[in-house]
Structure formats: C-alpha cells, structure tokens
Design a protein around this motif. Structure first.
Motif, mmCIF file in Angstrom:
data_model
loop_
_atom_site.group_PDB
_atom_site.id
_atom_site.type_symbol
_atom_site.label_atom_id
_atom_site.label_comp_id
_atom_site.label_asym_id
_atom_site.label_seq_id
_atom_site.Cartn_x
_atom_site.Cartn_y
_atom_site.Cartn_z
ATOM 1 N N ASP A 196 3.295 -1.788 3.715
ATOM 2 C CA ASP A 196 3.692 -0.384 3.680
ATOM 3 C C ASP A 196 5.186 -0.297 3.375
ATOM 4 O O ASP A 196 5.909 -1.295 3.366
ATOM 5 C CB ASP A 196 3.392 0.274 5.033
ATOM 6 C CG ASP A 196 1.906 0.263 5.376
ATOM 7 O OD1 ASP A 196 1.088 0.366 4.436
ATOM 8 O OD2 ASP A 196 1.567 0.135 6.572
ATOM 9 N N ASP A 197 5.662 0.929 3.139
ATOM 10 C CA ASP A 197 7.102 1.136 2.980
ATOM 11 C C ASP A 197 7.787 0.861 4.313
ATOM 12 O O ASP A 197 7.186 1.053 5.372
ATOM 13 C CB ASP A 197 7.379 2.580 2.533
ATOM 14 C CG ASP A 197 6.963 2.817 1.088
ATOM 15 O OD1 ASP A 197 6.771 1.822 0.363
ATOM 16 O OD2 ASP A 197 6.833 3.995 0.696
ATOM 17 N N PRO A 198 9.027 0.356 4.314
ATOM 18 C CA PRO A 198 9.921 0.221 3.159
ATOM 19 C C PRO A 198 9.763 -1.078 2.379
ATOM 20 O O PRO A 198 10.315 -1.181 1.275
ATOM 21 C CB PRO A 198 11.304 0.288 3.812
ATOM 22 C CG PRO A 198 11.113 -0.338 5.147
ATOM 23 C CD PRO A 198 9.739 0.095 5.598
ATOM 24 N N HIS A 223 7.144 -2.357 0.853
ATOM 25 C CA HIS A 223 6.431 -2.089 -0.388
ATOM 26 C C HIS A 223 7.353 -1.481 -1.428
ATOM 27 O O HIS A 223 7.403 -1.930 -2.587
ATOM 28 C CB HIS A 223 5.243 -1.151 -0.111
ATOM 29 C CG HIS A 223 4.660 -0.545 -1.345
ATOM 30 N ND1 HIS A 223 5.034 0.701 -1.801
ATOM 31 C CD2 HIS A 223 3.748 -1.006 -2.228
ATOM 32 C CE1 HIS A 223 4.371 0.979 -2.903
ATOM 33 N NE2 HIS A 223 3.587 -0.037 -3.181
ATOM 34 N N ALA A 224 8.110 -0.460 -1.054
ATOM 35 C CA ALA A 224 8.985 0.225 -2.009
ATOM 36 C C ALA A 224 10.064 -0.707 -2.531
ATOM 37 O O ALA A 224 10.392 -0.701 -3.733
ATOM 38 C CB ALA A 224 9.609 1.455 -1.361
ATOM 39 N N THR A 225 10.639 -1.527 -1.662
ATOM 40 C CA THR A 225 11.712 -2.441 -2.067
ATOM 41 C C THR A 225 11.206 -3.458 -3.080
ATOM 42 O O THR A 225 11.840 -3.692 -4.124
ATOM 43 C CB THR A 225 12.277 -3.168 -0.838
ATOM 44 O OG1 THR A 225 12.822 -2.212 0.063
ATOM 45 C CG2 THR A 225 13.363 -4.152 -1.249
ATOM 46 N N ARG A 244 8.383 -3.352 -4.915
ATOM 47 C CA ARG A 244 7.869 -2.702 -6.126
ATOM 48 C C ARG A 244 9.012 -2.300 -7.058
ATOM 49 O O ARG A 244 8.903 -2.405 -8.280
ATOM 50 C CB ARG A 244 7.030 -1.482 -5.726
ATOM 51 C CG ARG A 244 6.314 -0.796 -6.892
ATOM 52 C CD ARG A 244 5.552 0.427 -6.408
ATOM 53 N NE ARG A 244 4.892 1.119 -7.483
ATOM 54 C CZ ARG A 244 3.597 1.038 -7.770
ATOM 55 N NH1 ARG A 244 2.802 0.285 -7.030
ATOM 56 N NH2 ARG A 244 3.076 1.703 -8.777
ATOM 57 N N ARG A 245 10.118 -1.855 -6.458
ATOM 58 C CA ARG A 245 11.251 -1.383 -7.258
ATOM 59 C C ARG A 245 11.850 -2.500 -8.117
ATOM 60 O O ARG A 245 12.409 -2.235 -9.183
ATOM 61 C CB ARG A 245 12.306 -0.798 -6.327
ATOM 62 C CG ARG A 245 13.319 0.094 -6.997
ATOM 63 C CD ARG A 245 13.978 1.051 -6.015
ATOM 64 N NE ARG A 245 14.325 0.417 -4.756
ATOM 65 C CZ ARG A 245 13.887 0.823 -3.564
ATOM 66 N NH1 ARG A 245 13.070 1.862 -3.481
ATOM 67 N NH2 ARG A 245 14.258 0.216 -2.452
ATOM 68 N N ILE A 257 1.120 5.911 -3.816
ATOM 69 C CA ILE A 257 2.261 5.019 -3.970
ATOM 70 C C ILE A 257 1.838 3.579 -4.261
ATOM 71 O O ILE A 257 2.640 2.796 -4.776
ATOM 72 C CB ILE A 257 3.190 5.056 -2.730
ATOM 73 C CG1 ILE A 257 2.452 4.534 -1.474
ATOM 74 C CG2 ILE A 257 3.732 6.446 -2.500
ATOM 75 C CD1 ILE A 257 3.389 4.333 -0.286
ATOM 76 N N HIS A 258 0.592 3.234 -3.960
ATOM 77 C CA HIS A 258 0.122 1.866 -4.209
ATOM 78 C C HIS A 258 -0.642 1.753 -5.527
ATOM 79 O O HIS A 258 -1.237 0.710 -5.806
ATOM 80 C CB HIS A 258 -0.763 1.394 -3.059
ATOM 81 C CG HIS A 258 -0.004 1.154 -1.789
ATOM 82 N ND1 HIS A 258 0.685 -0.005 -1.539
ATOM 83 C CD2 HIS A 258 0.177 1.947 -0.704
ATOM 84 C CE1 HIS A 258 1.265 0.065 -0.348
ATOM 85 N NE2 HIS A 258 0.966 1.241 0.183
#
Length: 401
Positions: free
Chosen positions: A93-95, A97-99, A101-102, A347-348
């Motif tokens: 999950d975020d954060p 995942h976001a880190t 993926r970015r 988001i996924h």
C-alpha cells in the motif's frame, strides 16, 4: 454473514469445453450471488468473491481495501509465501507503493512507449520471417508469442536477451500457483541477485535503458541498488508473461472468430479498438486480484467486515451482461470495450499497460496480414491450456499457414 460449509470452493479451472471462458461457477455466482463468500484451498480462509463489473471497479478503486498479503485473513495464493521485496510494489500500500511506482512512471508514459513502436514492429517482422522459414507445423508460443515480448522487455530494461532462458524459468516458478512459497521466494531472490549485478554494471557502463536510470536513482538515494534490481525483476517477468499469453490467446480467439479479422485489419483505429475487446474478452489474470478490507465496506447489498479478504474476478466482471451487450461474444467493434478491468483499476492499475497495448496493436494485425491462412495444427481439444498459473495462456500452440 459467517462462513459456512456451503460456501462454494474457489477454483481457477476453466471448463474444458470452453477454455477461453471464465469458470462456469463464477459466472453463475455473478448472476445469483455477485458478492459471496467462497472457500479457499486450505479450507481455513473464506474471502468474498466479487464478480460484477460495477462492484469490481468499486473495490479496486477504494482506499478501504489493501493489497498487503500479510493481513491475517488476506486471500493469499500460496500459504507460507512471504511478501515480495519492495520492488514488487503491487503487493504494498501507499506510501511504499507510490514511492516505488514513481521510479518507473516516466518509463511507461505514452510518448516514451510510442518511441518504442518502430522497434516492436522490426522485431515482429523478424520473428515472423524466421517462423515462416519452417515448413510447419511450428509452436507459435516458442517461435513468436513468447520471444516477442521477451525481446521487447529485455531491450527496454537493458538485459541481455541471451539470458532469457534463465529469467523465463524463474518467471515460470513465480506465476505457478502450485509452487511452494519457499520456491517462489527463492525464484524472486535469484532474479534479484542476477539483476543487482546488472544494475552495478550499468553504473560503470551506462546505457539508454531502464536499469541505467534506476541505477541513477539509487545514486541519488531515492532507492537502493537492491530496490532497483527488484523493480527490474518485477518488470522482467511481468513484462513478458502477460503479453506472451495475450498474443497466443488472442490468436486462438481470432482463428475461432474469423469474421472479426477484417475489422482488425481495417487500420490503426480498428486495431486499437480490437485490442481493447481482446483484453476484455480474455482477461488473462487468471486468479483475480486480491484485497483485504481495512474497514467495514458495503458492496452492493453486502457488508464486507473489516479484516476480511476479497477476490475480484476480472474475467467474470469483464463478461458482465449488465455492462456489456452480448458479453460472451467477441465484437472487435464494441464501443465500450476500453472500460474493461483487464489491467485492474485505481492506484494499482497496471503500470505497463501502454507497452502491452502497443505490442498488441502492432503484433495482431501484422500477424494476420502476413499469414492470412494461419490455422491451428491440432484439434481444439488437444490445445494445452495453463490451469496452474496466475496468468492464463497455453503451454504450446502448433500452427501452420
């Protein structure tokens, strides 16, 4: 609603007489109990199966559901399998995942993927030329549908294609639902060890490739070398497994529906629309997407309690007759096909979908332009479909032309 002995058992198996269709039980549940408890193989976990398009999209788009497989009731594919490394960010999950993926977002922007199209077209031409040098029948998987995406992802990452046998072996373990958790963890680690050496080599000898750019991000302290390697591992197996199976299954689908082929060959707009319909119709993510409720959530008329697992059946949701007219038919001109959930949602949603689309848009029309007399060289019942892998497909596909 407590789990009961009457909860239907969750099975991956497609019907033998209709191997391109979702499991019949799942289809029946969509009509009768679109959100219902099922029993997993271990008999201890009873997650909810979601089968309607609208409900599936709601779950996938909601922050109230987690992809973290370490939750106590998470509907895991294999018991005893530890969560993958950070580079396998779809399981976080975020954060986190976001880190993670970015770090890859720019690699799959439409403009960058479009720059790859001439290379994809060149590889397509070369592989078809090589395949047609054989008198046939030949295995379409071995000679075309598997090497094409493998070559593309190797070029994109900066991985030597001569090592493809090694990473395809590891990938086969990762997607095999019958492999033990220990075997899968070992395959992921083996790929990671291979790629961490490549990441360090790219630092010494940079190239115009993803691993070089990941190495640069490691130098900036954004990620570690191991993160860079694991991100590369994830792309390496995800970048060829799904597309290779889509190419083979799409070929079978079109050969079984030859009236659709002229539309595919009608130009780029028609090829683009055709690919979306094939993605909807086939939905090759075999075991569905898995989540855990972080709070009580009502889906349809059912409340899923906090902590319960959920399985979203993409193949059944993408055949929902409440959303798609004649949903079990292949219609390459279908107007709303692009609203399918084959790449997930929210988001996924699959990061590499622009590349997958580009490959399919180039490959499928070129295949049938070059080989208008293409046909399967064995009776349909002799085609060996994959029933034990997370990505549906065929083991081999003998063809002639």
């Amino acid at each position: 609603m407590p789990a009961t002995s009457s909860s239907p058992a969750y099975s991956l198996a497609h019907a033998k007489d209709a191997p391109l269709d979702p499991p019949p039980l799942h289809t029946r549940l969509r009509e009768e109990q679109p959100v219902t408890r099922v029993s997993l193989h271990d008999g201890r976990r009873h997650p909810w199966l979601v089968t309607r398009w609208e409900d599936a999209r709601t779950v996938l788009g909601s922050p109230a559901f987690s992809t973290d497989s370490t939750h106590p009731n998470a509907p895991v594919v294999r018991e005893g399998q530890p969560r993958g490394p950070l580079g396998f960010f779809q399981g976080y999950d975020d954060p986190i995942h976001a880190t993670m993926r970015r770090t890859l977002t720019r690699e799959f922007m439409v403009k960058r993927v479009n720059a790859l199209r001439p290379g994809i077209a060149r590889l397509t031409d070369e592989l078809l030329t090589d395949m047609t040098k054989h008198n046939g029948p030949v295995d379409f998987v071995e000679h075309f549908s598997l090497p094409l995406p493998s070559l593309v992802i190797c070029e994109l990452l900066g991985v030597p294609y001569e090592d493809h046998g090694f990473f395809q072996e590891q990938s086969g373990i990762i997607v095999n639902v019958n492999a033990t958790g220990e075997a899968v963890a070992r395959a992921i680690a083996t790929l990671g060890e291979y790629l961490v050496e490549l990441v360090r080599a790219k630092r010494a000898t940079p190239g115009d490739d993803v691993l070089t750019r990941l190495a640069a991000q490691a130098d900036e302290g954004i990620i570690t070398d191991q993160d860079a390697a694991d991100l590369g591992s994830f792309l390496l197996f995800a970048g060829h497994e799904t597309t290779a199976n889509m190419i083979a299954l799409s070929t079978i689908t079109l050969l079984q529906n030859p009236d659709q082929i002229p539309y595919l060959l009608g130009g780029i707009d028609q090829a683009t629309a055709s690919v979306e319909e094939l993605l909807r119709y086939l939905s090759v993510v075999h075991f569905g997407l898995r989540r855990t409720a972080l709070e009580d959530v009502t889906i349809g008329d059912v409340t899923i309690p906090k902590g319960d697992g959920v399985i979203i059946s993409l193949s059944v949701a993408n055949r929902d007759p409440e959303f798609y007219t004649a949903a079990d038919d292949v219609d390459l001109a279908r107007a709303n096909a692009r609203q399918h959930l084959a790449f997930g949602y929210g988001i996924h949603q699959c990061l590499g979908q622009p590349l997958a689309r580009a490959e399919l848009q180039i490959v499928m029309p070129e295949l049938f332009r070059r080989l208008p007399d293409l046909k399967i060289a064995v009776p349909p019942e002799e085609i060996a479909f994959k029933q034990n892998t997370s990505v549906y497909g065929v083991l081999e596909l003998p063809v002639t032309w």
